[in-house]
Design a protein around this motif. Sequence first.
Motif, mmCIF file in Angstrom:
data_model
loop_
_atom_site.group_PDB
_atom_site.id
_atom_site.type_symbol
_atom_site.label_atom_id
_atom_site.label_comp_id
_atom_site.label_asym_id
_atom_site.label_seq_id
_atom_site.Cartn_x
_atom_site.Cartn_y
_atom_site.Cartn_z
ATOM 1 N N TRP A 28 -13.794 -69.465 -17.737
ATOM 2 C CA TRP A 28 -13.684 -69.680 -19.181
ATOM 3 C C TRP A 28 -12.619 -70.757 -19.391
ATOM 4 N N PRO A 29 -13.018 -72.013 -19.466
ATOM 5 C CA PRO A 29 -12.027 -73.102 -19.448
ATOM 6 C C PRO A 29 -11.074 -73.125 -20.633
ATOM 7 N N GLU A 30 -11.553 -72.771 -21.839
ATOM 8 C CA GLU A 30 -10.661 -72.800 -22.994
ATOM 9 C C GLU A 30 -9.468 -71.858 -22.827
ATOM 10 N N GLN A 31 -9.664 -70.775 -22.099
ATOM 11 C CA GLN A 31 -8.591 -69.797 -21.874
ATOM 12 C C GLN A 31 -7.997 -69.898 -20.477
ATOM 13 N N GLU A 32 -8.550 -70.769 -19.648
ATOM 14 C CA GLU A 32 -8.124 -70.904 -18.246
ATOM 15 C C GLU A 32 -8.166 -69.555 -17.524
ATOM 16 N N ILE A 33 -9.287 -68.843 -17.748
ATOM 17 C CA ILE A 33 -9.474 -67.511 -17.177
ATOM 18 C C ILE A 33 -10.662 -67.520 -16.217
ATOM 19 N N LEU A 34 -10.453 -66.985 -15.036
ATOM 20 C CA LEU A 34 -11.537 -66.728 -14.096
ATOM 21 C C LEU A 34 -11.867 -65.244 -14.165
ATOM 22 N N LEU A 35 -13.115 -64.928 -14.484
ATOM 23 C CA LEU A 35 -13.578 -63.555 -14.650
ATOM 24 C C LEU A 35 -14.387 -63.121 -13.431
ATOM 25 N N ILE A 36 -14.043 -61.970 -12.875
ATOM 26 C CA ILE A 36 -14.736 -61.443 -11.694
ATOM 27 C C ILE A 36 -14.932 -59.943 -11.882
ATOM 28 N N ALA A 37 -16.130 -59.467 -11.624
ATOM 29 C CA ALA A 37 -16.437 -58.038 -11.791
ATOM 30 C C ALA A 37 -16.812 -57.395 -10.466
ATOM 31 N N ASP A 38 -16.391 -56.157 -10.297
ATOM 32 C CA ASP A 38 -16.917 -55.286 -9.242
ATOM 33 C C ASP A 38 -16.811 -55.879 -7.838
ATOM 34 N N VAL A 39 -15.583 -56.115 -7.423
ATOM 35 C CA VAL A 39 -15.356 -56.581 -6.050
ATOM 36 C C VAL A 39 -15.527 -55.424 -5.058
ATOM 37 N N HIS A 40 -15.092 -54.249 -5.448
ATOM 38 C CA HIS A 40 -15.211 -53.035 -4.613
ATOM 39 C C HIS A 40 -14.558 -53.227 -3.245
ATOM 40 N N LEU A 41 -13.349 -53.773 -3.251
ATOM 41 C CA LEU A 41 -12.596 -53.835 -2.001
ATOM 42 C C LEU A 41 -12.415 -52.415 -1.460
ATOM 43 N N GLY A 42 -12.415 -52.291 -0.159
ATOM 44 C CA GLY A 42 -12.272 -50.986 0.473
ATOM 45 C C GLY A 42 -13.588 -50.295 0.745
ATOM 46 N N LYS A 43 -14.675 -50.758 0.128
ATOM 47 C CA LYS A 43 -15.970 -50.108 0.321
ATOM 48 C C LYS A 43 -16.460 -50.285 1.756
ATOM 49 N N ILE A 44 -16.249 -51.481 2.296
ATOM 50 C CA ILE A 44 -16.704 -51.739 3.662
ATOM 51 C C ILE A 44 -15.964 -50.848 4.654
ATOM 52 N N SER A 45 -14.647 -50.750 4.492
ATOM 53 C CA SER A 45 -13.863 -49.875 5.371
ATOM 54 C C SER A 45 -14.274 -48.415 5.191
ATOM 55 N N HIS A 46 -14.580 -48.033 3.954
ATOM 56 C CA HIS A 46 -15.017 -46.663 3.666
ATOM 57 C C HIS A 46 -16.328 -46.367 4.389
ATOM 58 N N PHE A 47 -17.280 -47.304 4.327
ATOM 59 C CA PHE A 47 -18.566 -47.112 4.999
ATOM 60 C C PHE A 47 -18.400 -47.046 6.511
ATOM 61 N N ARG A 48 -17.569 -47.948 7.032
ATOM 62 C CA ARG A 48 -17.364 -47.974 8.479
ATOM 63 C C ARG A 48 -16.717 -46.670 8.970
ATOM 64 N N LYS A 49 -15.844 -46.108 8.158
ATOM 65 C CA LYS A 49 -15.186 -44.852 8.522
ATOM 66 C C LYS A 49 -16.199 -43.738 8.756
ATOM 67 N N PHE A 50 -17.304 -43.795 8.002
ATOM 68 C CA PHE A 50 -18.317 -42.749 8.115
ATOM 69 C C PHE A 50 -19.538 -43.209 8.918
ATOM 70 N N GLY A 51 -19.334 -44.242 9.749
ATOM 71 C CA GLY A 51 -20.337 -44.593 10.737
ATOM 72 C C GLY A 51 -21.325 -45.676 10.378
ATOM 73 N N SER A 52 -21.215 -46.275 9.185
ATOM 74 C CA SER A 52 -22.146 -47.349 8.823
ATOM 75 C C SER A 52 -21.823 -48.617 9.603
ATOM 76 N N ALA A 53 -22.858 -49.297 10.054
ATOM 77 C CA ALA A 53 -22.675 -50.495 10.877
ATOM 78 C C ALA A 53 -22.519 -51.728 9.995
ATOM 79 N N VAL A 54 -21.417 -51.769 9.260
ATOM 80 C CA VAL A 54 -21.113 -52.911 8.395
ATOM 81 C C VAL A 54 -20.126 -53.810 9.128
ATOM 82 N N PRO A 55 -20.437 -55.113 9.281
ATOM 83 C CA PRO A 55 -19.547 -55.990 10.058
ATOM 84 C C PRO A 55 -18.185 -56.177 9.403
ATOM 85 N N LEU A 56 -17.134 -56.194 10.231
ATOM 86 C CA LEU A 56 -15.773 -56.395 9.726
ATOM 87 C C LEU A 56 -15.619 -57.745 9.037
ATOM 88 N N GLU A 57 -16.419 -58.741 9.454
ATOM 89 C CA GLU A 57 -16.304 -60.081 8.871
ATOM 90 C C GLU A 57 -16.535 -60.060 7.357
#
Length: 211
Positions: free
Chosen positions: A22-51
């Motif tokens: 949003w250039p007039e406000q100099e705001i970058l908007l981002i929704a639903d990154v869900h950091l930690g989800k990959i580590s959560h899945f891997r903890k319970f055996g899902s084959a999600v790559p660390l990359e």
Amino acid sequence: MNLNIKIRNQDFVLHPSGATYWPEQEILLIADVHLGKISHFRKFGSAVPLEAINQNFSNLDQLLKEFDPEHLVFLGDLFHSSLNMEWDLFAQWYQTIDNQVHLIVGNHDIISPIKYKELGISIFSELKIGEFLLTHHPEEHDEFFNICGHIHPGYKFIGQARQLLKLPCFFLKPNQFILPAFGEFTGNYYLKPEETDRVYAVTGNEVILVN
């Protein structure tokens, strides 16, 4: 390739990552990154790559370099669940940037606000900017235009031979704009647009109007 649109006489730049500038406000908007989800899945055996964990931070770095916003606003669900190794990675990444970061709390954001405040991140339940209301969940308001996340909107393309292509999308309604999920491995919810709605599909390297 980015796509520029106007909402209420304001400019918005739709990026193939799912972010919006949003250039007039100099705001970058981002929704639903869900950091930690990959580590959560891997903890319970899902084959999600660390990359995939590093990819989220790499995508954020590229956006900050491209737009150089004064403000970075996360529209909720920045983290998927409780603290895990990705919080430490996020804290380390945060120390490398000089943008003002704000979080509008989503339903998955259960990490204590104290942790964010210790880093210097502002926490909100919602944020009003002029005619716009920034939230996590979609909300209907007579006085404000709503920008939100939560839904993880997607769109299905069906070919003449019944080929099916599923893509994330930006979903624009007359009084609401829903951003796609930014994070890796977040999934989509496929919406059916009305005649007054506009769908902007994200193909990976460009954003296209499809209806």
